[in-house]
Enzyme design. Sequence first.
Site, PDB file in Angstrom:
ATOM      1  N   ASP A  67      11.921  39.379  -4.112  1.00 45.49           N
ATOM      2  CA  ASP A  67      11.885  40.121  -2.847  1.00 45.49           C
ATOM      3  C   ASP A  67      13.151  40.729  -2.384  1.00 45.49           C
ATOM      4  OD1 ASP A  67      12.938  37.815  -2.049  1.00 45.49           O
ATOM      5  OD2 ASP A  67      11.186  37.026  -0.795  1.00 45.49           O
ATOM      6  N   ASN A 136       7.296  28.137   7.579  1.00 45.15           N
ATOM      7  CA  ASN A 136       5.894  28.579   7.928  1.00 45.15           C
ATOM      8  C   ASN A 136       5.040  28.347   6.633  1.00 45.15           C
ATOM      9  OD1 ASN A 136       6.962  30.598   6.613  1.00 45.15           O
ATOM     10  ND2 ASN A 136       6.475  32.107   8.497  1.00 45.15           N
ATOM     11  N   HIS A 138       5.867  30.063   3.920  1.00 44.37           N
ATOM     12  CA  HIS A 138       5.911  31.562   3.085  1.00 44.37           C
ATOM     13  C   HIS A 138       6.496  31.359   1.884  1.00 44.37           C
ATOM     14  CE1 HIS A 138       9.963  32.690   4.839  1.00 44.37           C
ATOM     15  NE2 HIS A 138      10.314  32.598   3.785  1.00 44.37           N
ATOM     16  N   GLU A 143       4.352  36.284   4.194  1.00 45.90           N
ATOM     17  CA  GLU A 143       4.279  35.260   5.378  1.00 45.90           C
ATOM     18  C   GLU A 143       2.878  34.813   5.723  1.00 45.90           C
ATOM     19  OE1 GLU A 143       7.014  34.385   6.916  1.00 45.90           O
ATOM     20  OE2 GLU A 143       8.292  35.982   7.134  1.00 45.90           O
TER      21      GLU A 143
END
Length: 238
Positions: A67, A136, A138, A143
Amino acid sequence: MEIFEVEDYDRMSRRAARSVARQILYNHNSVLGLPTGNTPTGMYEELELLYRQGLIDFSSVTAFNLDEYYRLPPEDERSFYSYMEEYFYDRVNVRDENCHIPDGNAEDPKRECKDYERKIKDAGGIDLMVLGIGVNGHIAFNEPGSPLGSPARMVELAEGTKSRNFSEEEEGLNRALTLGIRNIMQSEEIILLASGERKAEIIEKTLNEEITPEIPSTVLRLHPRVSLILDREAAELI
Ligand code: GLP
């Protein structure tokens, strides 16, 4: 899913580097998927060491990063471009033309994502994907809420992810280009690294919660060749 629990961060890094080295020794034309973040810096150091010792050669290796932030200049020290140069690409003999990072400044991000997927396909697909994990759940920048079959695309960062990297005043830096969950799942083999007590809860959920887009990392349980390399603190709740 195989789980390797090791004593500490250094051992996690060494074990991860050895998995990468094994892949390259098995096939010197390997295609790697590579992460950024704090977690893999030790792995990159170990890989540099193995390279300096003459044990691995990256000259035929191709690498694809997961990314990149949208509209952050590559020379900004927080860009993943800068990160990869600093921790890896400038330190080993991987060829420039074989290092790929999504272009966060592309005029047409949609097209950039399509092109990026095509480059991976043309390279023969990813043999070994190395992942970190967000608190979280991800993976890359997928996400919570990311469809489990999602392709490479532009995404909005979750609040916690953004605030970790950018200040309130830095408006607009809340997007990124990322490989999708589908691209990750198409890799031949995946290793996920986690270190420290911050990650203990999400590791427990990754293993025990139902498989759901709300915890993207849970989807990894559907992949036939996944290893988790965890240090003792990250493995504390399992
Ligand atoms: C980042 C990256 C992920 C990474 C994760 C965890 O924002 N996009 O690929 O795995 O967050 O980062 P860290 O290793 O610093 O905890």
